[in-house]
Write a protein that holds these residues in place. Sequence first.
Motif, PDB file in Angstrom:
ATOM      1  N   LYS A   3       0.850  -1.198   0.000  1.00  0.00           N
ATOM      2  CA  LYS A   3       0.000   0.000   0.000  1.00  0.00           C
ATOM      3  C   LYS A   3       0.886   1.248   0.000  1.00  0.00           C
ATOM      4  O   LYS A   3       1.798   1.367   0.821  1.00  0.00           O
ATOM      5  CB  LYS A   3      -0.873   0.014   1.263  1.00  0.00           C
ATOM      6  CG  LYS A   3      -1.977  -1.024   1.267  1.00  0.00           C
ATOM      7  CD  LYS A   3      -2.850  -0.791   2.493  1.00  0.00           C
ATOM      8  CE  LYS A   3      -4.117  -1.591   2.556  1.00  0.00           C
ATOM      9  NZ  LYS A   3      -4.215  -2.791   1.769  1.00  0.00           N
ATOM     10  N   VAL A   4       0.558   2.164  -0.916  1.00  0.00           N
ATOM     11  CA  VAL A   4       1.314   3.410  -0.994  1.00  0.00           C
ATOM     12  C   VAL A   4       0.381   4.580  -0.709  1.00  0.00           C
ATOM     13  O   VAL A   4      -0.727   4.644  -1.260  1.00  0.00           O
ATOM     14  CB  VAL A   4       1.950   3.609  -2.397  1.00  0.00           C
ATOM     15  CG1 VAL A   4       2.775   4.883  -2.430  1.00  0.00           C
ATOM     16  CG2 VAL A   4       2.792   2.423  -2.773  1.00  0.00           C
ATOM     17  N   ASP A  18      -1.699  11.259 -12.103  1.00  0.00           N
ATOM     18  CA  ASP A  18      -2.137  10.117 -12.930  1.00  0.00           C
ATOM     19  C   ASP A  18      -0.956   9.203 -13.242  1.00  0.00           C
ATOM     20  O   ASP A  18      -1.078   7.975 -13.221  1.00  0.00           O
ATOM     21  CB  ASP A  18      -2.761  10.612 -14.252  1.00  0.00           C
ATOM     22  CG  ASP A  18      -4.125  11.270 -14.016  1.00  0.00           C
ATOM     23  OD1 ASP A  18      -4.678  11.127 -12.907  1.00  0.00           O
ATOM     24  OD2 ASP A  18      -4.617  11.938 -14.949  1.00  0.00           O
ATOM     25  N   GLY A  19       0.180   9.816 -13.536  1.00  0.00           N
ATOM     26  CA  GLY A  19       1.383   9.031 -13.852  1.00  0.00           C
ATOM     27  C   GLY A  19       1.863   8.219 -12.655  1.00  0.00           C
ATOM     28  O   GLY A  19       2.273   7.062 -12.796  1.00  0.00           O
ATOM     29  N   ILE A  20       1.793   8.811 -11.488  1.00  0.00           N
ATOM     30  CA  ILE A  20       2.209   8.106 -10.261  1.00  0.00           C
ATOM     31  C   ILE A  20       1.285   6.911 -10.027  1.00  0.00           C
ATOM     32  O   ILE A  20       1.739   5.786  -9.780  1.00  0.00           O
ATOM     33  CB  ILE A  20       2.159   9.078  -9.054  1.00  0.00           C
ATOM     34  CG1 ILE A  20       3.222  10.168  -9.201  1.00  0.00           C
ATOM     35  CG2 ILE A  20       2.335   8.318  -7.734  1.00  0.00           C
ATOM     36  CD1 ILE A  20       3.053  11.330  -8.242  1.00  0.00           C
ATOM     37  N   CYS A  31      -2.601   2.231  -4.434  1.00  0.00           N
ATOM     38  CA  CYS A  31      -2.132   3.617  -4.261  1.00  0.00           C
ATOM     39  C   CYS A  31      -3.278   4.535  -3.858  1.00  0.00           C
ATOM     40  O   CYS A  31      -4.291   4.621  -4.547  1.00  0.00           O
ATOM     41  CB  CYS A  31      -1.514   4.068  -5.589  1.00  0.00           C
ATOM     42  SG  CYS A  31      -0.986   5.764  -5.607  1.00  0.00           S
ATOM     43  N   VAL A  32      -3.103   5.223  -2.731  1.00  0.00           N
ATOM     44  CA  VAL A  32      -4.144   6.115  -2.219  1.00  0.00           C
ATOM     45  C   VAL A  32      -3.577   7.535  -2.147  1.00  0.00           C
ATOM     46  O   VAL A  32      -2.435   7.733  -1.703  1.00  0.00           O
ATOM     47  CB  VAL A  32      -4.579   5.665  -0.796  1.00  0.00           C
ATOM     48  CG1 VAL A  32      -5.515   6.671  -0.165  1.00  0.00           C
ATOM     49  CG2 VAL A  32      -5.216   4.295  -0.857  1.00  0.00           C
ATOM     50  N   ALA A 288       7.898   7.496  -7.255  1.00  0.00           N
ATOM     51  CA  ALA A 288       7.187   6.215  -7.412  1.00  0.00           C
ATOM     52  C   ALA A 288       8.165   5.116  -7.815  1.00  0.00           C
ATOM     53  O   ALA A 288       8.156   4.010  -7.260  1.00  0.00           O
ATOM     54  CB  ALA A 288       6.084   6.365  -8.454  1.00  0.00           C
ATOM     55  N   ARG A 289       9.021   5.422  -8.766  1.00  0.00           N
ATOM     56  CA  ARG A 289       9.981   4.398  -9.243  1.00  0.00           C
ATOM     57  C   ARG A 289      10.972   4.035  -8.141  1.00  0.00           C
ATOM     58  O   ARG A 289      11.365   2.863  -8.013  1.00  0.00           O
ATOM     59  CB  ARG A 289      10.720   4.921 -10.484  1.00  0.00           C
ATOM     60  CG  ARG A 289       9.772   5.065 -11.668  1.00  0.00           C
ATOM     61  CD  ARG A 289      10.505   5.344 -12.973  1.00  0.00           C
ATOM     62  NE  ARG A 289       9.544   5.486 -14.063  1.00  0.00           N
ATOM     63  CZ  ARG A 289       9.300   6.623 -14.713  1.00  0.00           C
ATOM     64  NH1 ARG A 289       9.952   7.733 -14.401  1.00  0.00           N
ATOM     65  NH2 ARG A 289       8.395   6.659 -15.675  1.00  0.00           N
TER      66      ARG A 289
END
Length: 305
Positions: A3-4, A18-20, A31-32, A288-289
């Motif tokens: 969970k992020v 959106d990209g994340i 992802c929240v 994110a990466r």
Amino acid sequence: MAKVLVATEKPFAKVAADGIRKIFEEAGYDCVFLEKYTSQDDFIAAATEADAIVIRSDKADKAVIDNGKNLKIIVRAGAGYDNVDLAAATAKNVVVMNTPGQNSNAVAELAMGMMVYQARNQFNGSSGSELLGKTLGIHAYGNVGKNIARIAKGFGMQVMAFDPFVSKETIEADGVQCVESVEELYSKCQYLSVNIPANDKTKKSINYDLLMKMPANATLVNTARKEVICEEGLKKVFAERNDFKYVSDIAPDCASDLTAHAGRFFFTPKKMGAQTSEANINAGLAAARQIIAYLEENDTTFKVN
Ligand code: 3PG
């Protein structure tokens, strides 16, 4: 499923958010987003289940870290990590990273824009001055400083820098004059860009003595942190020098004490340096990466604790 939590009181541009989300979803993560929250308690509560957290200037304090019982990594999507309680994170084996360089052009462009704005008397209709041929001091030659130097040379400014952590060769390779001391930098430069991080050594270090050394028609440009300025000193300099100007991406706590000096200061209403789509994409996607690389491959590049 990991969970992020992406906790951004000042949200990323939609395209970056959106990209994340896409990067995490493709990796099979949940992802929240917690955006525009108004209470730190909301952040603390949202951290409860998170394995990883992405933040901007959001305060990852001890309460957030202690409440994140599954927490393994916090990535500050940006450069300065003075908003993270590193001791609390280290004590809980939580890795902290930043994303150096990803938003630095955005900050540098704002610094230059603020210089132009002040040089043109805040566009009040009177004759201002140009940046061509003026001296610019860069206080700390990191990613932002380097970008400011590149742009300022395009304006035809005479650029100097001081940074005890960067070699003279590196600075001079960019066509920037390397000076030997912070005092020398402030004495020689009409425009001074503050790019130092806020830490125990730098807080309140831009003080009365340093500012009084600046030549006539001095403009201090701060896109770093308000904490590095000694505000008592700043107020005294404003009172004693009617040629001194201060433009900053962060209003000082003493902003309301400066009203008598209207026209000689300008503060953005919210920290805007890194607030471009490009910087949000660069820093947000890098964050994110980095989280995935750490959780999947134990890649600790950019770890700061
Ligand atoms: C940074 O340290 O990267 C900048 O101050 C940007 O901060 P922000 O992400 O809160 O805009």
